[in-house]
Design an enzyme around this catalytic site. Structure first.
Site, short mmCIF file in Angstrom:
data_model
loop_
_atom_site.label_atom_id
_atom_site.label_comp_id
_atom_site.label_asym_id
_atom_site.label_seq_id
_atom_site.Cartn_x
_atom_site.Cartn_y
_atom_site.Cartn_z
N ASP A 98 -26.98 36.82 3.00
CA ASP A 98 -26.00 35.76 2.88
C ASP A 98 -25.13 36.09 1.67
OD1 ASP A 98 -24.86 33.07 3.18
OD2 ASP A 98 -26.74 32.63 4.22
N ASP A 199 -20.63 33.11 3.58
CA ASP A 199 -20.58 31.67 3.41
C ASP A 199 -19.13 31.18 3.22
OD1 ASP A 199 -22.45 29.36 2.92
OD2 ASP A 199 -21.26 29.22 1.09
N GLU A 256 -18.60 32.65 8.02
CA GLU A 256 -18.71 31.22 8.31
C GLU A 256 -17.35 30.60 8.01
OE1 GLU A 256 -21.21 27.24 7.03
OE2 GLU A 256 -20.34 28.56 5.55
N HIS A 331 -29.20 26.28 9.20
CA HIS A 331 -29.84 25.42 8.19
C HIS A 331 -29.01 24.18 7.85
CE1 HIS A 331 -26.91 27.91 6.27
NE2 HIS A 331 -26.94 27.14 5.21
N ASP A 332 -27.83 24.05 8.43
CA ASP A 332 -26.96 22.90 8.15
C ASP A 332 -26.89 21.91 9.31
OD1 ASP A 332 -26.16 23.99 5.67
OD2 ASP A 332 -24.51 25.10 6.60
C1 GLC Z 1 -22.16 26.71 3.78
C2 GLC Z 1 -23.66 26.75 3.83
C3 GLC Z 1 -24.20 25.45 3.31
C4 GLC Z 1 -23.74 25.29 1.87
C5 GLC Z 1 -22.22 25.45 1.75
C6 GLC Z 1 -21.82 25.69 0.33
O1 GLC Z 1 -21.62 25.77 4.62
O2 GLC Z 1 -24.10 27.04 5.12
O3 GLC Z 1 -25.58 25.37 3.39
O4 GLC Z 1 -24.11 24.04 1.39
O5 GLC Z 1 -21.72 26.54 2.48
O6 GLC Z 1 -22.24 26.97 -0.07
#
Ligand code: GLC
Ligand code: CA
Length: 557
Positions: A98, A199, A256, A331-332
């Site tokens: 990540d 991320d 992401e 995980h979100d």
């Molecule tokens: C992304 C991650 C999440 C995190 C956010 C800030 O969306 O998947 O878990 O809280 O970024 O890093």
């Protein structure tokens, strides 16, 4: 279309904190992951994506990094990491890290320096602005509640944090920031890691005029993530990152990218774009979001036609031009069997398999989130005290305790439906204490259904969800049509079934999935000569599509 190993791969996401604890401190760790590598190899996945394992004060469970080149001591040591990488490679599993570089932790040395003074050489590593008439520079709201600006009394300026105030945004305009990040990425790649999940990577270019957010003003939303998504320089930065780092290694990359449209995705991940290989789009993941002050906090059921429209739009929109990532969970997000399926004892297994079928037979690289392969469900903790997620806790604080716009009871219902902790309860391995995750006190309680839903049970049952996933992964390896075939949706406006076909070199794969607890009759006039490649009932009832049934045929036209 060009064949690439990462198009044929299946990725499995591990959230280290919740996967396997090896020393009984209640927190999952690297040694725990190593113990479970044979399990992942047995499932048949190709790539292991690790959520952050770096040094972090854990304000946002590791997505707030204070040192990119150290391992969080709770998770182990760098030697443990090297061992994990070695053993994973031995099992033919690649490891994807990540990469969290939109922001760091406020405890990162760069920020510690940055806040020392306006003249500090690291000041420009972050985004600092003067107050506007004694107020924050603009009205932006942070993803985790409150203003996106935090005031620093020492230097009399605000810094920007799109996430928590312990996650200051890096200033990508500064070439020194970019160089430092590229150097760090090369360091990991030289160590032998195989790629990155990036991320919120499309938030890195901000509009330097920092305009007010009109939707915040209108009370239509509370967070301003959309104001910083897909900024004017993000493609320039990603091209540079690709040239400086990614193009020099045989990597797998996925960005992401919240708020991304098809057009944006083509720019980031088009076959010619020289930026990323794939992006995670959010359209289906945000399907129940409301345009009122509460956003994702609701308990509404999704609409199947809407879901089909979204996924089909992405399938055809990227077709032959870019590559999809396919995911239900991470995980979100709440657990898919509870969200889009039916987690009652009668239908949990059937609907989990049905959902696996819908997703994995589309075009793209599939991602499995830990526990999805055994049909883990959402959790309904009784009180807010049981929750750990900063997003959940801050929302409860804001809506229930401060603004009093929701009752505690109402908010808990929403939390049961939407909280990120649904995904983060510990992995359920066995019927042992705390589901075999730990013999200590788990950092987040185990879901009480672990006696019925666990890996041991799944491995003993030849009809388990686990073996169904294993079968799907094998089929993907055996039949290139599953990876490379074109996609066509059928009966888009049918509210009960999801039907589509894939076509490749004169062959057709035909997928029929029932999203309801009723039998649906339909006749697709398929050729008599066809093979039933896969079925979650184990047999075929011709035109009767049984509750949550999924079946996949293969035939030649
Ligand atoms: C992304 C991650 C999440 C995190 C956010 C800030 O969306 O998947 O878990 O809280 O970024 O890093
Ligand atoms: Ca541990």
């Amino acid at each position: 279309m060009e064949k690439e190993w990462w198009k044929e791969a299946v990725v499995y996401q591990v959230y280290p904190r919740s996967f396997q604890d090896s020393n009984n401190d209640g927190i999952g760790d690297l040694k725990g992951i190593i113990q479970r590598l044979p399990y992942l190899a047995k499932l048949g996945i190709d790539v292991l994506w690790l959520s952050p394992i770096y040094q972090s004060p854990n304000d946002d469970n590791g997505y707030d990094i204070s040192d990119y080149q150290q391992i969080l001591p709770e998770f182990g040591t760098m030697a443990d990491f090297d061992e994990l990488l070695r053993v994973a490679h031995q099992h033919k599993l690649k490891v994807m890290m990540d990469l969290v570089v939109n922001h760091t932790s406020d405890e990162h040395a760069w920020f510690q320096e940055s806040k020392k003074g306006i003249d500090n050489p690291y000041r420009d590593f972050y985004i600092w602005r003067d107050p506007k008439e004694g107020q924050p520079p603009n009205n932006w709201g942070s993803e985790f509640g409150g203003s996106a600006w935090e005031f620093d009394e020492e230097t009399n300026q605000y810094y920007l944090h799109i996430f928590s105030k312990k996650q200051p945004d890096l200033n990508w305009e500064n070439p020194r920031v970019r160089e430092a990040i590229y150097a760090m990425m090369r360091w990991w790649l030289d160590k032998g890691v195989d790629g990155f999940r990036m991320d919120v990577i499309n938030l890195i270019s901000k509009d330097k005029s920092y305009p007010d957010d009109p939707l915040i003003k209108a009370g239509k939303r509370t967070t301003s993530l959309a104001m910083v998504a897909n900024g004017t320089k993000v493609n320039e930065y990603l091209k540079e990152m690709n040239q400086e780092v990614l193009s020099r290694y045989p990597v797998i990359t996925v960005g992401e990218t919240p708020e991304v449209t098809i057009e944006d995705a083509l720019a980031y991940a088009g076959f010619e774009s020289k930026e990323l290989q794939m992006v995670f789009q959010f359209d289906h993941a945000d399907i129940e979001n409301k345009e009122d002050g509460f956003g994702k906090w609701n308990a509404d059921r999704f609409d199947l036609i809407e879901l089909k429209k979204i996924l089909s739009k992405w399938q055809t929109g990227l077709s032959n031009k870019a590559w999809n990532s396919l995911y239900w969970n991470n995980h979100d997000r709440p657990r898919v069997v509870s969200r889009f399926g039916n987690d009652s004892p009668a239908f949990r297994k059937l609907s989990a398999k049905m959902l696996a079928t819908v997703l994995h037979f589309m075009q793209g690289t599939p991602y499995i989130y830990q526990g999805e392969e055994i049909g883990m469900t959402n959790v309904s903790f009784e009180t807010i005290e049981n929750y750990r997620d900063i997003d959940t806790l801050n929302a409860f604080q804001e809506y229930v305790l401060e603004k009093e716009t929701l009752s505690a009871e109402q908010m808990l219902t929403y939390i049961h439906h939407s909280s990120r902790d649904n995904a983060r309860t510990p992995m359920q391995w066995s019927t042992d204490l705390h589901a075999g995750f730990t013999q200590g006190e788990p950092w987040l309680e185990v879901n009480s259904n672990y006696k019925d839903i666990n890996v041991d049970e799944a491995l003993k049952d030849p009809n388990s969800i686990f073996y169904y996933y294993q079968k799907i992964i094998q089929l993907r390896k055996e039949y290139p049509i599953i990876t490379y075939g074109d996609y066509q949706v059928i009966d888009l406006n049918d509210p009960k079934v999801f039907v589509y076909s894939r076509n490749y070199n004169g062959e057709t794969v035909f997928v029929i999935c029932n999203f309801t607890a009723e039998t649906v009759e339909r006749n697709d006039h398929l050729p008599v000569e066809k093979t039933l490649l896969l079925s979650n009932y184990g047999d075929d009832d011709a035109n009767n599509i049984r509750p949550y049934e999924a079946k996949v045929y293969l035939f030649t036209k």
